[in-house]
Design an enzyme around this catalytic site. Structure first.
Site, short mmCIF file in Angstrom:
data_model
loop_
_atom_site.label_atom_id
_atom_site.label_comp_id
_atom_site.label_asym_id
_atom_site.label_seq_id
_atom_site.Cartn_x
_atom_site.Cartn_y
_atom_site.Cartn_z
N CYS A 48 34.75 25.74 43.78
CA CYS A 48 35.15 24.45 43.24
C CYS A 48 33.90 23.68 42.85
O CYS A 48 32.91 23.66 43.57
CB CYS A 48 35.96 23.60 44.19
N ARG A 53 31.42 28.16 39.61
CA ARG A 53 31.83 27.93 41.00
C ARG A 53 33.33 28.15 41.22
O ARG A 53 33.79 28.20 42.35
CB ARG A 53 31.47 26.51 41.42
N TRP A 77 38.72 26.62 42.47
CA TRP A 77 38.92 27.98 42.98
C TRP A 77 39.96 27.81 44.08
O TRP A 77 39.68 27.24 45.13
CB TRP A 77 37.60 28.51 43.55
N ASN A 88 36.19 19.50 47.24
CA ASN A 88 35.78 20.90 47.40
C ASN A 88 35.73 21.16 48.90
O ASN A 88 35.13 20.38 49.63
CB ASN A 88 34.40 21.09 46.76
N GLY A 89 36.38 22.22 49.36
CA GLY A 89 36.39 22.53 50.79
C GLY A 89 37.80 22.71 51.28
O GLY A 89 38.73 22.89 50.49
N GLU A 97 25.16 48.17 46.75
CA GLU A 97 25.07 47.09 45.77
C GLU A 97 25.60 47.55 44.41
O GLU A 97 26.30 46.81 43.71
CB GLU A 97 23.61 46.62 45.68
N LYS A 128 28.71 45.77 42.48
CA LYS A 128 28.58 45.24 41.10
C LYS A 128 29.70 45.78 40.24
O LYS A 128 30.32 45.05 39.47
CB LYS A 128 27.26 45.66 40.46
N GLU A 141 33.26 44.31 41.32
CA GLU A 141 33.53 42.88 41.14
C GLU A 141 33.65 42.47 39.67
O GLU A 141 34.35 41.51 39.37
CB GLU A 141 32.51 42.01 41.88
N HIS A 177 31.80 63.62 55.17
CA HIS A 177 32.63 63.22 56.31
C HIS A 177 33.89 62.48 55.87
O HIS A 177 34.51 61.79 56.66
CB HIS A 177 31.82 62.36 57.28
N LYS A 200 31.06 31.67 42.44
CA LYS A 200 29.64 31.92 42.70
C LYS A 200 29.20 31.50 44.11
O LYS A 200 28.43 32.17 44.74
CB LYS A 200 28.82 31.16 41.65
C1 F6R Z 1 28.03 39.51 44.55
C2 F6R Z 1 27.83 38.16 45.00
C3 F6R Z 1 28.32 37.78 46.35
C4 F6R Z 1 27.27 36.92 47.05
C5 F6R Z 1 27.81 36.40 48.40
C6 F6R Z 1 26.77 35.60 49.15
O1 F6R Z 1 27.52 39.71 43.27
O2 F6R Z 1 27.29 37.36 44.30
O3 F6R Z 1 28.64 38.89 47.11
O4 F6R Z 1 26.12 37.68 47.25
O5 F6R Z 1 28.92 35.60 48.17
O6 F6R Z 1 26.33 34.51 48.40
P1 F6R Z 1 24.97 33.79 48.70
O7 F6R Z 1 23.88 34.76 48.46
O8 F6R Z 1 24.93 32.63 47.75
O9 F6R Z 1 25.02 33.36 50.14
#
Ligand code: F6R
Length: 613
Positions: free
Chosen positions: A2, A27, A74, A100-101, A486, A490, A493, A509, A608
């Protein structure tokens, strides 16, 4: 999670708030809304979908007024639709609120308010807070500020809120607890936002609200801050370092692509002033006062979420290998709900791009309560996490707007490498020739990343072949296992292809059962200590007709002979491979997602900055 924007001043509020929402859209982006006080009414416009939908919808309405609040959502409570979108009005229509929250006790409060005659339009916790504030103001005949203050004493949970009144277009009230809020101070005007990105083009002077603080922003008397327990505070004005250009796409089709291509520079920025080849040293200014404690730590506990957690696992390999300190890596969300054992001499390292992740923040608070020293690795300057830690290092990657984290990851790994080198040198756990070799290699990483980026065309070609896959496997060993994790994150997501990352040897396994001729398997098979083992793992995949896309060291012939495709990366020290092997993974995910028609910068269901539990 948000985004909030508000404006009060002499200019038209709507275009400023709208532009701010676009900047904050990373966000949350399932619905948005703006309320403007046009001196007679609170004009409220809300729309499901992206901010662009709201912009189109608003064309037919009066949006005039010099005070306004906006929100990009969000969804937590209630589906993403026009009704649940913020702002929410009070029952008497006199106030509008964005939030937000999560108000955790909203259900009880709502029941009580309904029993006293309140009617609700939406399913949100935010509307409940709005009615609670309204009731206090009406019953006790108090000011908006006092109504907000009293209401906030009754709610549990997290909030960043901004509220405006129909009867006073000279004032707005903002407050925060566990959700960020920044106030920008211009000339005869003020801005409020979830982070500084919507503010930077108007002013560099900002005040970050602290938890439990309420800002009363008035065009007559300026910015005043008090706590929810009614204690006056002096605003601490800081100067923003953020540059506007960093928030634009700069000619790239997507922020994600721009951010992938920025990595030679962001890694360099992260090392600048810290890595010194001439006198063969590493200096991390932000942890200097705690250096002894860190160097002598009995154990390091790394807490983080998502991509930052993957960087933490790379950190585990680096710190154990180079600094010989036992490391545990924990999901912040799990750490906080266990009863973690923290001993004297333990140092907790928390990693976060945004510096606002609710689970990571809560883990830090818990570790602090138990007496641990906290070292933060954050990207966003002035973020909540960076302010809560005892010491830390910024990653200096610049704003990361694409929801999928890319340059923040490599910058986090760079800081962890510098930290491991610094501790290792101080402790004498790295022979000086190895230290010098790694330092020299680290210094050349930006160039090597640049070289990998030149394979973009080839990676685009490979992406086209595998874009229709429904599943994918990512394999790596040792320090490259988190790179596999990772890579898989990527891909899933942003392209919505199901993908799993595994240590290559674990494949047999269980996951080996998934392999057939349709299945792409991405393998990090660089020339390092586990190379021969990984080659055997590739043979196992090929024996089951899986398609292998291998990331290999330049000049490799063995893997080339058995893999379906190879992507070459330059040779470097084993401990630095993640910094370059990650790049082709990012590009593969990006191209596959674009080819599948996905919105790479704003993937579905994600946001984000995850400021809720
Ligand atoms: C994946 C991604 C999320 C963040 C996670 C932690 O691409 O961006 O998995 O890494 O939400 O966010 P931060 O690093 O902001 O604490």
């Amino acid at each position: 999670m948000c985004g909030i924007v508000a404006y009060i001043g002499e200019q038209e509020a709507f275009p400023i708030v709208l532009k701010g929402l676009k900047r904050l859209e990373y966000r949350g982006y399932d619905s948005s809304g703006i309320a403007v006080n046009n001196n007679l009414n609170l004009n409220l416009l809300k729309k499901q979908g992206k901010v662009a939908e709201l912009e189109k919808y608003a064309e037919e309405f009066d949006t005039s007024g010099t005070v306004g609040i906006g929100h990009t959502r969000w969804a937590t409570h209630g589906a993403p639709n026009d009704v649940n979108a913020h702002p929410h009005l009070s029952g008497n229509g006199k106030f509008a609120l964005v939030h937000n929250g999560i108000i955790e006790n909203y259900a009880i409060l709502k029941k009580e308010l309904i029993s006293r005659g309140h009617e609700f339009k939406s399913e949100t916790d935010t509307e409940v807070l709005m009615h609670l504030i309204e009731e206090i103001i009406e019953k006790q005949n108090v000011s908006l500020l006092e109504g907000v203050r009293q209401a906030l004493n009754e709610v549990h949970g997290a909030y960043a809120i901004v509220i405006i009144s129909k009867e006073n277009n000279q004032e707005l009230i903002a407050a925060r607890k566990s959700s960020p809020l920044v106030v920008g101070i211009g000339k005869d005007e003020f801005f409020v936002a979830s982070d500084a990105t919507p503010i930077v083009e108007y002013t560099k002077n900002v005040v970050y609200l602290e938890d439990g603080e309420i800002a009363c922003i008035s065009l007559d008397s300026g910015l005043k801050i008090k706590t929810i327990s009614n204690v006056e505070k002096t605003p601490y004005i800081q100067e923003l370092e953020l540059q506007l250009e960093a928030l634009e796409k700069g000619g790239y089709e997507h922020f994600m692509l721009k951010e992938i291509f920025e990595q030679p520079r962001s890694i360099m920025d992260c090392m600048r002033g810290r890595l010194n080849l001439k006198n063969s040293s590493v200096a991390l200014g932000g942890i200097k006062d705690y250096e002894e404690k860190i160097v002598n730590a009995k154990r390091l506990i790394i807490v983080a979420c998502g991509t930052s957690w993957h960087a933490g696992i790379v950190g585990e390999y680096l710190l154990e290998e180079l600094a010989r300190i036992p490391v545990e890596v924990e999901y912040a969300s799990e750490f906080r709900y266990r009863n973690p054992i923290i001993n004297e001499g333990d140092v907790v390292i928390c990693i976060s791009q945004s510096g606002e992740t609710a689970d990571t923040l809560a883990a830090i608070s818990l570790a602090k309560e138990r007496g641990a020293t906290i070292l933060g690795i954050c990207n966003v300057v002035g973020s909540s996490i960076s302010r809560l830690t005892d010491c830390g290092s910024y990653t200096h990657a610049g704003p990361e707007i694409g929801v999928a984290s890319t340059k923040a990851f490599t910058a986090q790994v760079t800081v962890l490498t510098l930290l491991a080198l610094m501790i290792g040198k101080k402790k004498g756990t790295i022979p000086s020739n190895r230290f010098n070799r790694i330092l020299f290699e680290l210094n050349s990483i930006p160039e090597k990343v640049e070289e990998v980026l030149k394979s973009d065309k080839q990676i685009n070609f490979i992406s086209d072949i595998y874009k229709d896959a429904s599943n994918a496997l990512y394999l790596g060993r040792g320090i490259n296992f988190p790179v596999a994790l990772e890579g898989a994150l990527k891909l899933k997501e942003i392209s919505y292809i199901h993908a799993e990352g595994y240590p290559a040897a674990e494949m047999k396994h269980g996951p080996i059962a998934l392999i057939d001729e349709e299945m792409p398997i991405f393998v990090i098979a660089t020339k390092d200590a586990s190379y021969e083992k990984v080659v055997s793992n590739i043979q196992e995949v090929k024996a089951r007709k899986g398609k292998v896309i291998a990331i290999v060291t330049k000049g490799d012939t063995e893997v080339k002979a058995i893999a379906d495709h190879v992507i070459e990366i330059p040779h470097t020290d084993d401990v630095l491979v993640p910094l370059i092997a990650t790049i082709p993974m990012q590009l593969l995910s990006y191209h596959i997602a674009v080819m599948r028609g996905c919105n790479v910068d704003q993937p579905r269901n994600l946001a984000k900055s995850v400021t809720v539990e």
